[in-house]
Design a protein around this motif. Sequence first.
Motif, PDB file in Angstrom:
ATOM      1  N   PHE A  92     -18.381 -10.068  41.447  1.00 54.59           N
ATOM      2  CA  PHE A  92     -19.615 -10.372  40.719  1.00 54.59           C
ATOM      3  C   PHE A  92     -20.450  -9.112  40.520  1.00 54.59           C
ATOM      4  N   ALA A  93     -20.594  -8.299  41.583  1.00 55.97           N
ATOM      5  CA  ALA A  93     -21.404  -7.084  41.500  1.00 55.97           C
ATOM      6  C   ALA A  93     -20.837  -6.119  40.462  1.00 55.97           C
ATOM      7  N   TYR A  94     -19.512  -5.969  40.421  1.00 57.82           N
ATOM      8  CA  TYR A  94     -18.909  -5.097  39.422  1.00 57.82           C
ATOM      9  C   TYR A  94     -19.035  -5.685  38.020  1.00 57.82           C
ATOM     10  N   ALA A  95     -18.943  -7.002  37.905  1.00 58.69           N
ATOM     11  CA  ALA A  95     -19.015  -7.635  36.583  1.00 58.69           C
ATOM     12  C   ALA A  95     -20.403  -7.486  35.963  1.00 58.69           C
ATOM     13  N   VAL A  96     -21.456  -7.699  36.759  1.00 55.86           N
ATOM     14  CA  VAL A  96     -22.811  -7.654  36.201  1.00 55.86           C
ATOM     15  C   VAL A  96     -23.324  -6.231  36.015  1.00 55.86           C
ATOM     16  N   THR A  97     -22.657  -5.244  36.617  1.00 56.16           N
ATOM     17  CA  THR A  97     -23.084  -3.853  36.452  1.00 56.16           C
ATOM     18  C   THR A  97     -22.004  -3.027  35.756  1.00 56.16           C
ATOM     19  N   ASP A  98     -21.171  -3.696  34.973  1.00 52.05           N
ATOM     20  CA  ASP A  98     -20.009  -3.027  34.400  1.00 52.05           C
ATOM     21  C   ASP A  98     -20.383  -2.098  33.242  1.00 52.05           C
ATOM     22  N   LYS A  99     -21.215  -2.582  32.320  1.00 50.38           N
ATOM     23  CA  LYS A  99     -21.474  -1.847  31.091  1.00 50.38           C
ATOM     24  C   LYS A  99     -22.749  -1.018  31.184  1.00 50.38           C
ATOM     25  N   GLY A 100     -22.801   0.013  30.341  1.00 52.83           N
ATOM     26  CA  GLY A 100     -24.017   0.796  30.202  1.00 52.83           C
ATOM     27  C   GLY A 100     -24.023   2.075  31.012  1.00 52.83           C
ATOM     28  N   SER A 101     -24.562   3.115  30.404  1.00 53.25           N
ATOM     29  CA  SER A 101     -24.741   4.388  31.083  1.00 53.25           C
ATOM     30  C   SER A 101     -25.766   5.193  30.293  1.00 53.25           C
ATOM     31  N   GLY A 102     -26.237   6.271  30.896  1.00 51.40           N
ATOM     32  CA  GLY A 102     -27.215   7.098  30.228  1.00 51.40           C
ATOM     33  C   GLY A 102     -26.600   7.908  29.095  1.00 51.40           C
ATOM     34  N   ARG A 103     -27.420   8.218  28.106  1.00 52.85           N
ATOM     35  CA  ARG A 103     -26.977   9.026  26.976  1.00 52.85           C
ATOM     36  C   ARG A 103     -27.544  10.439  27.095  1.00 52.85           C
ATOM     37  N   PRO A 104     -26.727  11.449  26.901  1.00 52.34           N
ATOM     38  CA  PRO A 104     -27.252  12.825  26.922  1.00 52.34           C
ATOM     39  C   PRO A 104     -28.120  13.095  25.702  1.00 52.34           C
ATOM     40  N   VAL A 105     -29.110  13.954  25.878  1.00 56.09           N
ATOM     41  CA  VAL A 105     -30.035  14.318  24.808  1.00 56.09           C
ATOM     42  C   VAL A 105     -30.011  15.836  24.647  1.00 56.09           C
ATOM     43  N   LEU A 106     -30.045  16.305  23.402  1.00 60.22           N
ATOM     44  CA  LEU A 106     -30.000  17.731  23.125  1.00 60.22           C
ATOM     45  C   LEU A 106     -31.191  18.447  23.751  1.00 60.22           C
ATOM     46  N   ASN A 107     -30.914  19.522  24.452  1.00 61.70           N
ATOM     47  CA  ASN A 107     -31.941  20.365  25.084  1.00 61.70           C
ATOM     48  C   ASN A 107     -32.725  19.630  26.178  1.00 61.70           C
ATOM     49  N   ARG A 108     -32.114  18.638  26.752  1.00 65.00           N
ATOM     50  CA  ARG A 108     -32.743  17.910  27.854  1.00 65.00           C
ATOM     51  C   ARG A 108     -31.729  17.793  29.004  1.00 65.00           C
ATOM     52  N   ALA A 109     -32.195  18.001  30.223  1.00 63.72           N
ATOM     53  CA  ALA A 109     -31.308  17.846  31.380  1.00 63.72           C
ATOM     54  C   ALA A 109     -31.177  16.390  31.780  1.00 63.72           C
ATOM     55  N   TYR A 110     -32.188  15.586  31.475  1.00 62.72           N
ATOM     56  CA  TYR A 110     -32.161  14.175  31.858  1.00 62.72           C
ATOM     57  C   TYR A 110     -31.456  13.346  30.795  1.00 62.72           C
ATOM     58  N   LEU A 111     -31.040  12.157  31.202  1.00 67.87           N
ATOM     59  CA  LEU A 111     -30.406  11.207  30.292  1.00 67.87           C
ATOM     60  C   LEU A 111     -31.444  10.207  29.803  1.00 67.87           C
ATOM     61  N   GLU A 112     -31.133   9.558  28.688  1.00 66.20           N
ATOM     62  CA  GLU A 112     -31.980   8.484  28.193  1.00 66.20           C
ATOM     63  C   GLU A 112     -31.172   7.196  28.165  1.00 66.20           C
ATOM     64  N   TYR A 113     -31.871   6.076  28.247  1.00 64.66           N
ATOM     65  CA  TYR A 113     -31.222   4.790  28.469  1.00 64.66           C
ATOM     66  C   TYR A 113     -31.624   3.806  27.378  1.00 64.66           C
ATOM     67  N   ASN A 114     -30.626   3.116  26.855  1.00 66.31           N
ATOM     68  CA  ASN A 114     -30.827   2.180  25.748  1.00 66.31           C
ATOM     69  C   ASN A 114     -30.330   0.798  26.148  1.00 66.31           C
ATOM     70  N   LEU A 115     -31.160  -0.188  25.899  1.00 61.07           N
ATOM     71  CA  LEU A 115     -30.833  -1.541  26.350  1.00 61.07           C
ATOM     72  C   LEU A 115     -29.595  -2.087  25.653  1.00 61.07           C
ATOM     73  N   GLU A 116     -29.356  -1.650  24.401  1.00 65.24           N
ATOM     74  CA  GLU A 116     -28.191  -2.170  23.673  1.00 65.24           C
ATOM     75  C   GLU A 116     -26.873  -1.724  24.291  1.00 65.24           C
ATOM     76  N   ASP A 117     -26.924  -0.734  25.186  1.00 65.53           N
ATOM     77  CA  ASP A 117     -25.698  -0.297  25.866  1.00 65.53           C
ATOM     78  C   ASP A 117     -25.291  -1.269  26.975  1.00 65.53           C
ATOM     79  N   TYR A 118     -26.191  -2.159  27.330  1.00 65.46           N
ATOM     80  CA  TYR A 118     -25.931  -3.100  28.424  1.00 65.46           C
ATOM     81  C   TYR A 118     -25.757  -4.500  27.844  1.00 65.46           C
ATOM     82  N   SER A 119     -25.026  -5.315  28.549  1.00 65.43           N
ATOM     83  CA  SER A 119     -24.826  -6.693  28.119  1.00 65.43           C
ATOM     84  C   SER A 119     -24.496  -7.538  29.330  1.00 65.43           C
ATOM     85  N   GLY A 120     -24.465  -8.828  29.122  1.00 65.18           N
ATOM     86  CA  GLY A 120     -24.085  -9.726  30.205  1.00 65.18           C
ATOM     87  C   GLY A 120     -25.261 -10.421  30.858  1.00 65.18           C
ATOM     88  N   TRP A 121     -24.937 -11.081  31.956  1.00 65.45           N
ATOM     89  CA  TRP A 121     -25.904 -11.938  32.640  1.00 65.45           C
ATOM     90  C   TRP A 121     -27.122 -11.163  33.126  1.00 65.45           C
TER      91      TRP A 121
END
Length: 285
Positions: A92-121
């Motif tokens: 269950f833990a792997y299923a609900v946290t399976d999708k989604g990750s941060g996106r790299p941004v040009l000239n930025r060390a940090y990642l940005e996060y988009n809700l459309e990258d995630y899905s599920g319960w």
Amino acid sequence: MRASNHLIGVVNFLTFLLSIPILAGGIWLSSKANSTDCIKFLQWPLIVIGVSLMVVSLAGFAGSCYRNTFLMYLYMWAMFFIIAALIGFVVFAYAVTDKGSGRPVLNRAYLEYNLEDYSGWLERKVSDPGYWAKLSSCIRDSRVCSKMGRTFHGVPETSDMFFSRKLSPIESGCCKPPTDCGYGYVNETLWGPGGGLVGTNSDCARWSNDQRQLCYGCDSCKAGVLASLKHSWRKVSVINIVVLILLVIFYVIAYAALRNNKRMDNDESYGETRMTKSHPTAMHF
């Protein structure tokens, strides 16, 4: 038979030790929920499994020491259901946290996060307006954004310093506007017009320099929570899988030892019966 009981006792003691990392993992997730993730319901099954395993191991240890057959069979059945529950929990833990990750941004060390990258319960639960109101309030009260500020020799960090930082998912998603909005850096949680048009990202209109609002209503904040939760759960799941493999091995050993006890009990009963039939006069002494 004494050797089999000793083996079962050792297995139960080792099982008791294995319950400690499971319980510790649940407690660690609980502390994470209180500080950043704020999702406080997923760690409880882990805590319940850890406590149950600890209690069952003690019962099995007592049953092996005192040769209590009832406690031993109760231990085996309880262990079976605990292992099944832990398997279900890991899946269950792997299923609900399976999708989604941060996106790299040009000239930025940090990642940005988009809700459309995630899905599920879990994504649907976090996106629920009623639940998100409680969740965003928890993140706000944790003051994670107000703790982002840094100074170097008494001088606040510059934009280049900030852009070179590796922010946590919560910091990136909830404490600043998305990069494609085009806002200009003033400080970690204060952003002004960047000299260009504000981007078409719907979060751009949700961003506020009000320190009580920031981007707590943004989809990027929801995605940051999911990314933070995924990171925490994957750490705990690795430990759970190792513990699960060891539990299955110990269960097989305990089951084999219990069958050996039962076989030896049957052999003793059969031997006593044959002795009684061979020497019926023994009953008169």
